[in-house]
Enzyme design. Sequence first.
Site, PDB file in Angstrom:
ATOM      1  CE  LYS A   1      -2.020  -3.471   1.055  1.00 38.26           C
ATOM      2  NZ  LYS A   1      -2.220  -2.439   0.063  1.00 38.26           N
TER       3      LYS A   1
ATOM      4  CE  LYS B   1       0.448   0.813   8.011  1.00 34.62           C
ATOM      5  NZ  LYS B   1       0.645   0.499   6.606  1.00 34.62           N
TER       6      LYS B   1
ATOM      7  CE  LYS C   1      -5.052   3.385   3.157  1.00 31.96           C
ATOM      8  NZ  LYS C   1      -4.300   4.522   2.679  1.00 31.96           N
TER       9      LYS C   1
END
Length: 336
Positions: A119, A201, A204
């Site tokens: 992130k 992965k 969203k």
Amino acid sequence: MEEKTTEKKQVIYSAIQPSGNITLGNYIGALRNFSIFDEAETRLYCVADLHSLTVRQNSAELRKRSLSLAALYMACGLDPENNIIYCQSTVSAHAELAWILNCFTYMGELSRMTQFKDKSAKHADNINAGLFTYPVLMASDILLYQTTTVPVGIDQKQHVEICRDIAQRFNSLYGDVFTVPEPYIRTVSAKIQSLSEPTKKMSKSDPEESFVSVFDKPDVIRRKIRRAVTDSETEIRYAPETKPGVSNLLTIISALENKPMDDVVASLSGLGYGALKEAAAEAVIREFTPIQARFDEIMADKETLSRLLKQGAEHAEALARKTLRKVYKKVGLVQL
Ligand code: TRP
């Protein structure tokens, strides 16, 4: 002395962030597994809205998505009368315990978290302290309820492990305060990859065409899956390393149809990638259509939804306070 045989009663806890679309990956990895614990004494399913603040959100959207996610829990079969469904921010004990546990968590262990590394690479302009201490808030979620079992996707395993470490560390200093939870990860194959970059992965926060949302209509699902990246061969074979795209579609079918991988591969033998994509799309549509219909019904009655979430929050609050009171006492905070 004889060993005590008192079994702890099962407490299930899980949460999903209301940031962005809920994808097929979230569904197979987490959401779908929630309702298999109907036998457990206590089951809490939380909308992790505080966690979502680690990435900038549009306020109105976030609020809307939080309510939709709670409705989606119910649409996926969680009965709000038998499961505690609530939003994280409506139970203040989460933020309170998080502060305390921050003081029992090391910078070193937090810097090893893969999700933090990913992130912070993705949001290089906003590497905030919340992103770093995210796992501590997650540990607080879990530990407040004396949780025994945490059904999550494989990507969250590391966070459950750090939660265990924090709980054990605290317990060794102050006695038996927290139950040390176990992660529950349904199968190794429960990891769903991106449709456009199948070595990553399904997320969203990636471009639209890379994931299927739980709310996508049949034509959109068909289109996205038809465009999924495969490879230049023609043979349908499960080989995640060398054929990630094809293997991902096979995994989707195997997971949704609850069929062993060998059976799925056998049922498609001699067919081409077109047929594989068709089968994957149909499996997804079959799964999502009834959920979408129930979701629409729940969202049509916002008053009932709010009432149920309030009831969930009150129930959660009462349980959480018990643990928090104990923690405050143990660490030496003033008791009035
Ligand atoms: N971090 C989880 C995710 O991104 C969501 C989450 C927050 C969670 N708190 C939790 C999951 C507690 C399990 C238990 O998917």
